[in-house]
Design an enzyme around this catalytic site. Sequence first.
Site, mmCIF file in Angstrom:
data_model
loop_
_atom_site.group_PDB
_atom_site.id
_atom_site.type_symbol
_atom_site.label_atom_id
_atom_site.label_comp_id
_atom_site.label_asym_id
_atom_site.label_seq_id
_atom_site.Cartn_x
_atom_site.Cartn_y
_atom_site.Cartn_z
ATOM 1 N N GLU A 609 37.427 34.736 15.779
ATOM 2 C CA GLU A 609 37.540 34.183 17.121
ATOM 3 C C GLU A 609 36.528 34.912 18.000
ATOM 4 O OE1 GLU A 609 41.281 33.144 19.915
ATOM 5 O OE2 GLU A 609 40.750 35.268 19.845
ATOM 6 N N ASP A 610 35.400 34.283 18.236
ATOM 7 C CA ASP A 610 34.307 34.926 18.972
ATOM 8 C C ASP A 610 33.755 33.951 20.005
ATOM 9 O OD1 ASP A 610 32.159 36.461 19.828
ATOM 10 O OD2 ASP A 610 30.877 35.773 18.196
#
Length: 896
Positions: A609-610
């Site tokens: 999750e970036d």
Amino acid sequence: MSTLSLPLRFCFPPTTATFFPHSQTKPQTVTFQRRTTSKTSCAASENPHQRQNPKQNRTQSKTGNTGDDGEKGIDPAGFLAKRGVSHKAFGLFLRERYKILKDIKDEILQRHENFMVMASGFELLGMHRHPEHRVDYMEWAPGARYCAIIGDFNGWSPTENCAREHYFGHDDYGYWFIILQDKLREGEEPDKYFFQMYNYVDDYDKGDSGVTPEELIKKANDEYWEPGEDRFLNNRFEGPVKLYEEIFGPNGPQTIEDLPDIPDAETRYKAWAAEHGPSRTAAFDSGKEYDIYNVIVDPEWYEKIRALKPPVMYWLETRKGRKAWLKKYSPGIPHGSKYRVYFNTPNGPLERVPAWATYVQPEVDGRQAYAIHWEPPPEHAYKWKNTSPKVLKSLRIYEAHVGISGSEPKISSFNDFTDKVLPYIKEAGYNAIQLIGIVEHKDYFTVGYRVTNYFAVSSRYGTPEDFKRLVDEAHGLGLLVLLEIVHSYAAADEMVGLSMFDGSNDCFFRSGKRGQHKFWGTRMFKYGDPDVLHFLLSNLNWWIVEYQIDGFQFHSVSSMMYTHNGFASFTGDLEEYCNQYVDKDALVYLILANEILHVLHPNIITIAEDATFYPGLCEPTSQGGLGFDYYVNLSVPDMWSTFLESVPDHEWSMTKIVNTLISNKEYADKMLMYAENHNQSISGRRSFAEILFGEIDENSHHYKESLLRGSSLHKMIRLITLTIGGRAYLNFMGNEFGHPKRVEFPTSSNNHSYLLATRQWDLLAKDVHRNLFSFDKDVMKLDENERVLSRGFPNIHHVNDSSMVISYIRGPLLFIFNFHPKDSYDSYSIGVEEAGEYQIILNTDEIKYGGQGSLKEDQYFLKTISRRVDGLRNCLEVSLPRRTSQVYKLKRILRV
């Protein structure tokens, strides 16, 4: 006392808990990039001369003195060339990062036998039952001067169970070791043999057969030694006496003072050889310098001894079962005991919840937190029934929070979720679940993101056995189980968490400003420390080994990858990903995590999750990537939220929608998409359903129109998000049927109310929500039957901002969306490549989905027209009611 005679080269048999972390009965080969193979075997059976220094290996590889090909196939900046990107600064950054990676691997291999051992710290640290009627406890606290276990089992005494000198009590790396001996019951005699072992799981073991250890030892010796070979074992002083007489004669000196000067070994050998002739086993005659540790022995005898196998089975036959253990001993720390670890530090005494505790009761009602010793008896321990499903080419993920999964205003349990929610998820057509808030956290309102105890499931939902049942039942339903893991930061709590664990500020975390999250008040891990890596990597492996988790979503990796915690504007310039604000140690940790997880567990799934779209997130680590399987496109839900809340319907940009949904074409197959997840419902925000339906007045004359608008957009947004993107799609619990209210956890601001910390499953009985659920279920069936997600990237051939129509082709499927709030089209031309007959297989406007049913039955089948449209050879003239979408399937191909 009889003894069991064994050769020196001996490997201890595997046990349920032992001081050595080798659980395999035979060596296991694990391959990593830098080292070709690493074999796991008992250290006591290895030849120390065969071990090589990792740095020496690397030097030899560079000079060409070895055939090791560990470096072959590795290009630290390979994915840049693969993508045709030329950026000198970023390429140099990747090579420097790779050097750091190799150095940290070298340091790890100097302290651990291999990476599997390094990532299995849970086999040693924490509480573990040892087969020799005791419990071993190990903890890492380099800043402490004294360590003890206190609990209700010893009256919370800081002196009764402490680390003892000369008993592996404390080492140079800061690890403390404490032994908690089981208590001998009144009237029972201690075990006669120091090696007596107990099987704590089975009631009956071979040691309960009535055969005495003396008989077994005699059998073992008779089998191992040939007649006469055990002569010197049975007569231990015979050899020294003969040597004494040979040197001094039968009437030699009787005291040390009477001893004359004894010639050295070489002089004595030469005198002996002059009389008897040279010996074929003498070191002197080989021209080598005499060395008592390298004595030449009889080759025939040596090979004969090497061929003998230790009589281990006889030793195992002395092990007794659970009944024998309970009859003789009572547990030193019973199951369910409350305990904490006590440290004496330069700043005074501290009591902490152990970092490796597997079951914790956080602070409740002002009481200090404590760990709970979890060692259930065999009849209460959960027994696995199902295996993990096969790895799927596409993921339809149902994101859920166990605590809010019930309808009643309370915290739901693991068992409630297992019995009620899992069957519903299976019925809804999803093939994976992603659980958030599972790892123990002190404050419920943090949704589980401020983790305090990384190896413990949250006790507010149930016990570890309850969570095992949840995972097992999910596997039985064919559902993969993913866990959202938070290694990007940790809770700053000192009493129950890891902050100031041993009294020092830099035990697990960085010191100074780098150790604090700039906006969230959490602590940042010290990713360059081998012991912190040992903790984090073991934590990942623990959830897989202990709970059979199938994958992880790494929460907010941008918080750890940058010193500004990702709170900066990004333009996409590669310079932003290699400047002074990038944390190389954090990147190296992510690479190690993906490498080790995918080697130890080839079917594992890792998701990043970036929000910054870091280059190479899903590229192989051997080519300079971070090694994730998927990445989350976080810009999609933000776009939909902005459109729904701030942009009038007629001003929606089709170009922006498409560009956001396919923001990174090169990694489209690695993209996980969602229209909304829990972030859109928590922290004061509103779910899409609340935006679309929340302000509708049932008494208003615009009620039906508003309801139709909300229902139509809800279906269209979810359909285009799922079908245009990568191989993974996610939905948060309740959003599939349009849950109308946000999630609000109990806090002081709402008087600690649980009213909004629930899911209203009874809404499924109402038409609107039942229709939305039916549509979502059919969309899941569409992917299951037509393999939409697993197909290649779609051909997006029609994007018209004026008509607000989007169309694309994915395999044999044609998707058409009309977002216009007013205009419907009777004969709208859409290009297709294949000439043939097309049939509608999904229509958002059907009455069963809450639509108007504008299309007639004869409009569900269309034939192509030979006319170039959208750059394609043929076209369809379709009927497009406003705010509807249709999915066509090519049923028959016409060849010209």
